[in-house]
Scaffold this active site. Structure first.
Site, short mmCIF file in Angstrom:
data_model
loop_
_atom_site.label_atom_id
_atom_site.label_comp_id
_atom_site.label_asym_id
_atom_site.label_seq_id
_atom_site.Cartn_x
_atom_site.Cartn_y
_atom_site.Cartn_z
N ASP A 103 12.48 1.12 -10.92
CA ASP A 103 14.26 1.41 -11.45
C ASP A 103 14.05 1.71 -12.75
O ASP A 103 14.00 2.82 -13.21
CB ASP A 103 14.50 -0.26 -10.48
N ASP A 124 6.76 0.30 -4.11
CA ASP A 124 7.71 0.66 -3.11
C ASP A 124 9.01 1.60 -3.93
O ASP A 124 8.93 2.71 -3.72
CB ASP A 124 8.51 -0.41 -3.16
N ARG A 142 13.35 -6.97 4.62
CA ARG A 142 12.03 -6.31 4.31
C ARG A 142 11.71 -5.68 5.53
O ARG A 142 10.81 -4.88 5.89
CB ARG A 142 10.73 -7.82 3.94
N ASP A 145 13.59 -5.06 -0.18
CA ASP A 145 14.76 -6.49 -0.25
C ASP A 145 15.64 -6.56 -0.99
O ASP A 145 15.38 -6.30 -2.11
CB ASP A 145 13.46 -8.24 0.16
N LYS A 198 14.32 5.91 -8.24
CA LYS A 198 15.90 5.83 -8.46
C LYS A 198 15.80 5.38 -10.14
O LYS A 198 15.38 5.30 -10.62
CB LYS A 198 15.34 4.39 -7.47
N GLY A 230 7.30 -5.82 -1.47
CA GLY A 230 7.69 -4.54 -1.31
C GLY A 230 7.07 -3.65 -0.54
O GLY A 230 7.43 -3.07 0.23
P1 IMP Z 1 11.63 -1.82 -12.36
O1 IMP Z 1 10.96 -2.83 -12.86
O2 IMP Z 1 13.05 -2.11 -12.81
O3 IMP Z 1 11.11 -0.55 -12.15
O4 IMP Z 1 12.26 -2.65 -10.78
C1 IMP Z 1 11.29 -2.41 -10.10
C2 IMP Z 1 10.66 -3.40 -8.61
O5 IMP Z 1 12.15 -4.04 -8.87
C3 IMP Z 1 10.16 -2.90 -7.93
O6 IMP Z 1 9.10 -2.87 -7.83
C4 IMP Z 1 11.35 -3.14 -6.68
O7 IMP Z 1 10.59 -4.74 -6.13
C5 IMP Z 1 12.66 -3.91 -7.35
N1 IMP Z 1 13.61 -3.03 -7.00
C6 IMP Z 1 13.99 -2.36 -7.59
N2 IMP Z 1 15.11 -1.38 -7.67
C7 IMP Z 1 14.85 -2.06 -5.98
C8 IMP Z 1 15.88 -1.76 -4.59
O8 IMP Z 1 17.26 -0.87 -4.92
N3 IMP Z 1 15.82 -2.80 -3.81
C9 IMP Z 1 14.86 -3.29 -3.67
N4 IMP Z 1 14.10 -3.13 -4.28
C10 IMP Z 1 14.29 -3.10 -5.66
MG MG Z 2 8.08 -4.10 -5.99
#
Ligand code: IMP
Ligand code: MG
Length: 170
Positions: A99, A96, A161, A155, A127, A40
């Protein structure tokens, strides 16, 4: 799927320019390794790195935390690790979007085991809605409260993307 524009290309680039200036100032006299988290991050990484005005190196990690869809699986799989030796080096991890924070936490912990001089995090989007693991984002592009974002590398099931702007899926 319906989508609505959230951050346009000009706003993205203006913010990326500021981040690059901050990074260049903070790491002056050093030669950091910028580590992009694939896939991403590709467009953000390229835009950021090309605006950095100090010597630096680049490398990549590929970690997968999502299958298809929008919900985090909570487990992180490493598909590709860094190739440049990072021991004693200043690392700037470039992501990128953060979350739940689980992916980045795992990546930071695995890099710290390699004994770098420092590790900092730069994320295009913070986020907050679903944060489970607190992570310190040293350089943050945009804070977004909620929603699933696509475009500029982000994505949904490997789609969108290539869009030059950032959208929220409806
Ligand atoms: P985390 O482990 O939940 O922080 O997820 C991180 C990864 O999930 C990021 O690097 C993205 O690849 C994907 N991700 C999380 N939120 C989004 C979103 O809103 N759109 C697209 N990809 C996301
Ligand atoms: Mg990512």
């Amino acid at each position: 799927m319906a989508k609505e524009i959230l951050i346009g290309r000009q706003d993205i680039l203006a913010r990326v320019e500021k981040l690059a200036q901050e990074v260049s100032a903070d790491y002056a006299g050093k030669e950091p390794i910028l580590i992009g988290i694939l896939n991403g991050v590709v467009f953000f990484f390229a835009d950021l790195v090309m605006r950095i005005t100090i010597p630096c190196k680049i490398d990549f990690i590929r970690a997968a935390s999502y299958g298809s869809g929008t919900a985090s699986s909570g487990t992180v799989k490493f598909i590709k690790d860094v190739e440049i030796p990072v021991q004693g080096q200043d690392l700037l991890i470039v992501e990128d979007i953060v979350d739940t924070g689980l992916t980045l936490d795992r990546i930071v912990r695995s890099l710290k085991e390699k004994d770098p001089a420092s590790t900092r995090i730069c994320a295009l989007i913070d986020k907050r809605e679903r944060r489970e693991q607190s992570v310190t984002i040293d350089y943050c592009g945009f804070e977004v409260e909620q929603g699933f974002l696509v475009g500029y590398g982000l994505d949904y099931d490997e789609q969108y993307r290539n869009l030059p702007d950032i959208y929220v899926l409806k």
